[in-house]
Scaffold this motif. Sequence first.
Motif, PDB file in Angstrom:
ATOM      1  N   ALA A  44      -1.958   7.136   0.311  1.00  0.00           N
ATOM      2  CA  ALA A  44      -0.851   7.601  -0.489  1.00  0.00           C
ATOM      3  C   ALA A  44       0.553   7.007  -0.083  1.00  0.00           C
ATOM      4  O   ALA A  44       1.299   6.719  -1.017  1.00  0.00           O
ATOM      5  N   ALA A  45       0.941   6.959   1.229  1.00  0.00           N
ATOM      6  CA  ALA A  45       2.045   6.303   1.393  1.00  0.00           C
ATOM      7  C   ALA A  45       2.192   4.866   1.302  1.00  0.00           C
ATOM      8  O   ALA A  45       3.049   4.330   0.955  1.00  0.00           O
TER       9      ALA A  45
ATOM     10  N   VAL B 207       4.441   0.778  -5.003  1.00  0.00           N
ATOM     11  CA  VAL B 207       5.071   0.989  -6.388  1.00  0.00           C
ATOM     12  C   VAL B 207       6.653   0.806  -6.276  1.00  0.00           C
ATOM     13  O   VAL B 207       7.292   0.402  -7.164  1.00  0.00           O
ATOM     14  N   THR B 208       7.109   1.477  -5.117  1.00  0.00           N
ATOM     15  CA  THR B 208       8.599   1.358  -5.058  1.00  0.00           C
ATOM     16  C   THR B 208       8.965  -0.150  -4.929  1.00  0.00           C
ATOM     17  O   THR B 208       9.774  -0.682  -5.697  1.00  0.00           O
TER      18      THR B 208
ATOM     19  N   ILE C 234       0.619   3.400  -1.260  1.00  0.00           N
ATOM     20  CA  ILE C 234       0.742   3.525  -2.850  1.00  0.00           C
ATOM     21  C   ILE C 234       2.354   3.453  -2.993  1.00  0.00           C
ATOM     22  O   ILE C 234       2.677   2.883  -4.023  1.00  0.00           O
ATOM     23  N   VAL C 235       2.846   4.584  -2.621  1.00  0.00           N
ATOM     24  CA  VAL C 235       4.101   5.034  -2.727  1.00  0.00           C
ATOM     25  C   VAL C 235       5.029   3.615  -2.480  1.00  0.00           C
ATOM     26  O   VAL C 235       6.048   3.271  -3.381  1.00  0.00           O
ATOM     27  N   ALA C 236       4.827   3.178  -1.311  1.00  0.00           N
ATOM     28  CA  ALA C 236       5.673   1.859  -0.867  1.00  0.00           C
ATOM     29  C   ALA C 236       5.229   0.688  -1.720  1.00  0.00           C
ATOM     30  O   ALA C 236       6.201  -0.129  -2.231  1.00  0.00           O
TER      31      ALA C 236
END
Length: 58
Positions: free
Chosen positions: A28-29, A35-36, A31-33
């Motif tokens: 999840a971390a 996408v950001t 993926i967040v990085a």
Amino acid sequence: MKPTIKNLLCNEDGATALEYGLIAALIAAVIVAAVTALGIKVSDTFTFIDSKMPTPAP
């Protein structure tokens, strides 16, 4: 009583669940990085395109 305690100490189900939870949190971390970072690139691209377009006549 001793067999019950021995079974609890040998049971690895909780450890496996914890490992899966940590793996899911890591994914999840990432993926967040991603996408950001991608969002910033897309925003910069649209800003660049907008700056190159002529302004409409009144």
